[in-house]
Design a protein around this motif. Structure first.
Motif, short mmCIF file in Angstrom:
data_model
loop_
_atom_site.label_atom_id
_atom_site.label_comp_id
_atom_site.label_asym_id
_atom_site.label_seq_id
_atom_site.Cartn_x
_atom_site.Cartn_y
_atom_site.Cartn_z
N GLY A 92 23.45 -0.05 35.63
CA GLY A 92 22.13 0.43 36.00
C GLY A 92 21.55 1.34 34.94
O GLY A 92 21.77 1.14 33.74
N LYS A 93 20.84 2.36 35.40
CA LYS A 93 20.21 3.33 34.52
C LYS A 93 20.83 4.69 34.73
O LYS A 93 21.06 5.12 35.86
N ARG A 98 18.67 4.50 29.77
CA ARG A 98 19.16 3.27 29.15
C ARG A 98 19.74 2.36 30.23
O ARG A 98 20.16 2.81 31.28
N TRP A 99 19.80 1.08 29.92
CA TRP A 99 20.51 0.09 30.73
C TRP A 99 21.98 0.20 30.33
O TRP A 99 22.36 -0.16 29.21
N GLN A 100 22.82 0.71 31.24
CA GLN A 100 24.20 1.01 30.89
C GLN A 100 25.17 0.50 31.95
O GLN A 100 24.77 0.08 33.04
N TYR A 101 26.47 0.55 31.62
CA TYR A 101 27.50 0.10 32.56
C TYR A 101 28.79 0.86 32.32
O TYR A 101 28.98 1.52 31.30
N SER A 117 20.31 -0.40 24.93
CA SER A 117 19.80 0.98 24.81
C SER A 117 18.28 1.04 24.75
O SER A 117 17.70 2.12 24.90
N ASN A 118 17.62 -0.12 24.53
CA ASN A 118 16.16 -0.14 24.42
C ASN A 118 15.47 -0.41 25.76
O ASN A 118 14.24 -0.42 25.82
N ARG A 119 16.24 -0.64 26.82
CA ARG A 119 15.67 -0.89 28.13
C ARG A 119 15.84 0.34 29.01
O ARG A 119 16.95 0.89 29.12
N ASN A 120 14.76 0.75 29.66
CA ASN A 120 14.76 1.90 30.56
C ASN A 120 14.40 1.42 31.97
O ASN A 120 13.24 1.42 32.35
N PRO A 121 15.39 1.00 32.77
CA PRO A 121 15.11 0.35 34.05
C PRO A 121 14.63 1.34 35.12
O PRO A 121 14.98 2.51 35.11
N SER A 122 13.86 0.81 36.06
CA SER A 122 13.52 1.57 37.25
C SER A 122 14.36 1.11 38.44
O SER A 122 14.54 1.86 39.40
N GLU A 123 14.88 -0.11 38.39
CA GLU A 123 15.74 -0.66 39.44
C GLU A 123 16.82 -1.51 38.79
O GLU A 123 16.67 -1.98 37.65
N THR A 124 17.88 -1.76 39.54
CA THR A 124 18.98 -2.56 39.01
C THR A 124 19.66 -3.33 40.13
O THR A 124 19.58 -2.97 41.31
N CYS A 125 20.33 -4.43 39.79
CA CYS A 125 21.17 -5.17 40.73
C CYS A 125 22.30 -5.82 39.95
O CYS A 125 22.17 -6.09 38.74
N VAL A 156 32.67 -5.01 28.83
CA VAL A 156 32.05 -6.28 29.20
C VAL A 156 31.42 -6.90 27.95
O VAL A 156 30.73 -6.21 27.19
N ASN A 157 31.67 -8.17 27.73
CA ASN A 157 30.96 -8.93 26.69
C ASN A 157 29.71 -9.52 27.32
O ASN A 157 29.80 -10.37 28.22
N TRP A 158 28.56 -9.05 26.88
CA TRP A 158 27.29 -9.47 27.45
C TRP A 158 26.63 -10.57 26.62
O TRP A 158 26.71 -10.56 25.39
N GLY A 159 25.98 -11.49 27.32
CA GLY A 159 25.24 -12.54 26.65
C GLY A 159 23.83 -12.10 26.32
O GLY A 159 23.48 -10.91 26.42
N ALA A 160 23.00 -13.06 25.94
CA ALA A 160 21.61 -12.78 25.57
C ALA A 160 20.81 -12.33 26.79
O ALA A 160 21.16 -12.60 27.93
N GLU A 161 19.72 -11.65 26.52
CA GLU A 161 18.82 -11.22 27.59
C GLU A 161 17.90 -12.37 28.00
O GLU A 161 17.35 -13.08 27.15
N TYR A 162 17.73 -12.54 29.31
CA TYR A 162 16.82 -13.54 29.86
C TYR A 162 15.74 -12.84 30.66
O TYR A 162 16.01 -11.88 31.39
N THR A 163 14.51 -13.30 30.52
CA THR A 163 13.41 -12.81 31.35
C THR A 163 13.33 -13.68 32.59
O THR A 163 12.90 -14.84 32.53
N VAL A 164 13.79 -13.15 33.71
CA VAL A 164 13.76 -13.90 34.96
C VAL A 164 12.32 -14.11 35.42
O VAL A 164 11.94 -15.20 35.85
#
Length: 386
Positions: A92-93, A98-101, A117-125, A156-164
């Motif tokens: 989450g944030k 930042r978008w962190q885990y 680190s460039n994403r500043n979320p307001s919500e997470t799931c 965690v190994n993360w993949g590419a970002e997708y815009t849902v």
């Protein structure tokens, strides 16, 4: 439905907690409960491992001293127990914007790391999808997601970002995994120019090791004025259960709890909606607070956790008939009828299935003293919504 409540003494005394950062995860590998929480200031993250009673309904040791594992508090949080890696994942944030885990297991906790680190979320799931995990965030007008694989070294190994999805005033993001059809269902709400509209979108996550790709289908409308959605997959009947606050103009009670059953196609990335059903008169969902649904395999039903107007936490089961959502006749009080913390944030309580004791457990904060409170719920049988 029968609920059990157990107050938690943290650091030897009742401690104010920030509900945006409160969580309880059942660590199935060792049959422990891991309580995570933040102070009301959001300055620190704390963690304490608790021993459940044999039936899972209470905490055998409730005064264990917690430890600070980060000086950056969670401001938006979701968490899962990943059965593939046998680890707990938080995402989450934090107060670093930042978008962190973080990954934790019975050997210790990994570091707080960036998803982006460039994403500043307001919500997470966050959900598990077969042998992968998917983290989603709401950033401005966009719903972003990344597929990850949990590693043995608590990373965690993360993949590419997708815009849902993209839309004006994006909010109320949610995800669930349809194990019947091996699909991910994404839910979100956006402003369509006249109402806040609920939307679903189906995606496919590759189960090949090292492949962290996501393929998305087209959006399907839940309906206009559908707010604060929650959803879960029921593998017993293969359906997706969606509950939400209905704010349709002209209905008898604005904000009444409503539900829809949806069916994911066995091929492709599409979903079909059933008919909307309202809960009984007076069952008005609190504005600003999401619902949570958890699948209970013991009875083969979805269990609904929500906050009634007036800030009272409620719980009950739901089912369907001919693709029509059916609610509990009478919901039970979750923590003895007491209000949860009014500063509860979007995630409120965090229920999850305990497969060892076959019971649903979670944590929230009491309004009377703002302390962390453990709860457990039992839910009748397959014969009735109870």
């Amino acid at each position: 439905t029968t609920s059990y409540t157990h107050g938690l003494s943290i650091n030897g005394s009742g401690t104010n907690t920030q509900s945006n950062g409160i969580s309880l995860v059942h660590f199935a590998k060792t049959n422990k409960y891991i309580l995570g929480y933040g102070q009301t200031s959001g300055a620190n993250q704390y963690s304490v491992t608790l021993t459940p009673s044999a039936d899972g309904k209470t905490i055998a040791s409730s005064s264990a001293r917690s430890s600070i594992y980060s000086s950056y508090g969670w401001e938006a949080l979701d968490q899962i127990y990943d059965t593939t890696s046998e680890k707990v994942v938080y995402a989450g944030k934090t107060s670093q914007n930042r978008w962190q885990y973080r990954v934790m297991d019975d050997t210790g906790s990994g570091s707080l790391l960036d998803v982006d680190s460039n994403r500043n979320p307001s919500e997470t799931c966050l959900i598990q999808v077969g042998n992968k995990i998917v983290s989603g965030v709401d950033v401005g007008s966009n719903f972003y997601a990344r597929v990850g694989e949990v590693q043995s070294n608590n990373t965690v190994n993360w993949g590419a970002e997708y815009t849902v999805a993209s839309g004006t005033d994006m909010r109320d993001i949610v995800m669930c995994y349809d194990s019947t059809n091996d699909r991910v269902v994404f839910g979100y709400v956006y402003y369509n120019g006249s109402n806040y509209a609920g939307v679903l979108k189906v995606g496919t996550v590759s189960q090949i090791a090292g492949n962290r790709s996501l393929n998305l289908g087209s959006p399907a409308n839940v309906g206009s004025a559908s707010m604060h959605m929650g959803m879960v997959h029921n593998p017993t009947d293969g359906k997706i259960y969606i509950a939400f606050r209905d704010q349709t103009s002209g209905i008898a009670e604005n904000g009444r709890l409503a539900g829809i059953v949806a069916t994911v196609a066995s091929s492709g990335n599409s979903i079909t909606m059933g008919s909307k059903t309202f809960a009984a008169s007076g069952e008005v969902q609190k504005s600003g607070s999401k619902v949570r649904l958890v699948y209970n395999p013991k009875i083969g039903r979805a269990c609904l956790f929500w906050t009634k107007s007036g800030n009272k936490a409620k719980v009950g089961t739901v089912t369907s008939s001919s693709n029509t959502f059916q609610f509990e006749t009478n919901f039970a009080d979750l923590i003895g009828g007491e209000a949860t913390d009014p500063y509860n944030g979007s995630n409120m309580f965090t229920p999850m299935w305990n497969p060892t004791a076959e019971i649903i457990v979670g944590a929230t904060t009491r309004d009377s003293n703002k302390t962390a409170t453990f709860f457990a719920t039992e839910h009748g049988s397959q014969a009735s919504n109870s």
